[in-house]
Scaffold this active site. Structure first.
Site, PDB file in Angstrom:
ATOM      1  N   LYS A  85      26.984  59.620  65.789  1.00 10.53           N
ATOM      2  CA  LYS A  85      27.702  60.155  64.628  1.00 10.53           C
ATOM      3  C   LYS A  85      26.710  60.298  63.475  1.00 10.53           C
ATOM      4  O   LYS A  85      26.021  59.336  63.105  1.00 10.53           O
ATOM      5  CB  LYS A  85      28.833  59.184  64.277  1.00 10.53           C
ATOM      6  CG  LYS A  85      29.939  59.772  63.462  1.00 10.53           C
ATOM      7  CD  LYS A  85      31.079  58.781  63.374  1.00 10.53           C
ATOM      8  CE  LYS A  85      32.228  59.293  62.554  1.00 10.53           C
ATOM      9  NZ  LYS A  85      33.201  58.226  62.280  1.00 10.53           N
TER      10      LYS A  85
HETATM   11  O1  G3P Z   1      37.289  58.908  60.494  1.00 14.06           O
HETATM   12  C1  G3P Z   1      36.827  58.731  59.197  1.00 14.06           C
HETATM   13  C2  G3P Z   1      37.577  57.649  58.556  1.00 14.06           C
HETATM   14  O2  G3P Z   1      37.187  56.414  59.034  1.00 14.06           O
HETATM   15  C3  G3P Z   1      37.567  57.681  57.060  1.00 14.06           C
HETATM   16  O3  G3P Z   1      38.835  57.359  56.697  1.00 14.06           O
HETATM   17  O4  G3P Z   1      40.606  56.580  55.223  1.00 14.06           O
HETATM   18  O5  G3P Z   1      38.214  55.871  54.825  1.00 14.06           O
HETATM   19  O6  G3P Z   1      38.928  58.204  54.375  1.00 14.06           O
HETATM   20  P1  G3P Z   1      39.164  56.992  55.184  1.00 14.06           P
END
Ligand code: G3P
Length: 224
Positions: A85
């Site tokens: 990633k």
């Molecule tokens: O897949 C990406 C994710 O982990 C980010 O999520 O909720 O931190 O924006 P968030």
């Protein structure tokens, strides 16, 4: 649309995997940092890998191409089918392009716009992760952005798979599926929320209570 779980928590991943509805796991440094610090990231990643047969994305932490490629080598030495990633920055695109030339799967993360998605596809990304929640956080409609990216994919025939990421609630899952995302990577809590419905609970309660009212002979007949 496939479902992945976006988590580094072993118990959550174990439970999600046991339901038979997820075909992969995505992690990132923030998710790993939430877990027990006495377990090093390599050990945790290998534990997750043992639990899930499918896709597992592991993120690099460097911001220069050479550093990213070194980290990719290290991750691939842990398990060769890892998806690397990589953040959506110019140095990351160069790393993706190099890894793609070696047929190593990559997931370009932190994608927020169609132009970023197009660049990632041209670099040879296997997966392009479009962050829905973080777009909504800044008052940009994530569904419009995802729709636009999916439309471009349709017109151009790009092969990279679109992951709807930064999913915050079940409606994001529905919108991602309607837009045509290939995958939604969903936090465990949202995944479990998305399975329940008050009418399912009420209906089941009624069925169980009616079953209890049956006499022994009726119950036997149902079992047969
Ligand atoms: O897949 C990406 C994710 O982990 C980010 O999520 O909720 O931190 O924006 P968030």
């Amino acid at each position: 649309m496939e479902l992945y779980v976006d988590s580094a928590n072993i118990e959550h991943i174990r439970h999600a995997a046991s339901l038979g509805i997820i075909s992969g796991v995505t992690t990132n440094p923030s998710l790993l940092a939430k877990e027990d610090p006495s377990v090093d990231p390599k050990t945790r990643i290998l534990e997750i890998h043992k639990l899930v047969g499918g896709h597992l994305s592991v993120e690099v932490n460097s911001t220069d191409t050479e550093g990213m490629l070194r980290e990719a080598d290290e991750i691939l030495s842990w398990f060769p089918e890892a998806t690397i990633k990589i953040p959506m920055i110019p140095a990351g695109l160069a790393a993706v392009s190099k890894l793609a030339s070696q047929e190593i799967p990559t997931n370009v993360t932190l994608v927020f716009s169609p132009t970023q998605a197009i660049a990632a596809a041209n670099a040879g990304a296997t997966y392009v992760s479009v962050f829905m929640g973080r777009l909504d956080d800044i008052s940009v409609n994530s569904v419009d952005v995802l729709d636009e990216i999916c439309e471009i994919w349709e017109v151009q025939g790009y092969e990279s798979l679109i992951i709807a990421a930064s999913i915050r609630h079940p409606i994001h899952i529905v919108e991602a599926a309607k837009s045509g995302a290939d995958i939604a990577t969903v936090p465990y809590k949202v995944l479990i929320q998305s399975l329940s419905h008050p009418q399912t609970d009420a209906g089941l309660k009624q069925f169980l209570s009616d079953y209890e009212k049956m006499n022994v002979e009726m119950k036997k007949a149902i079992v047969i």
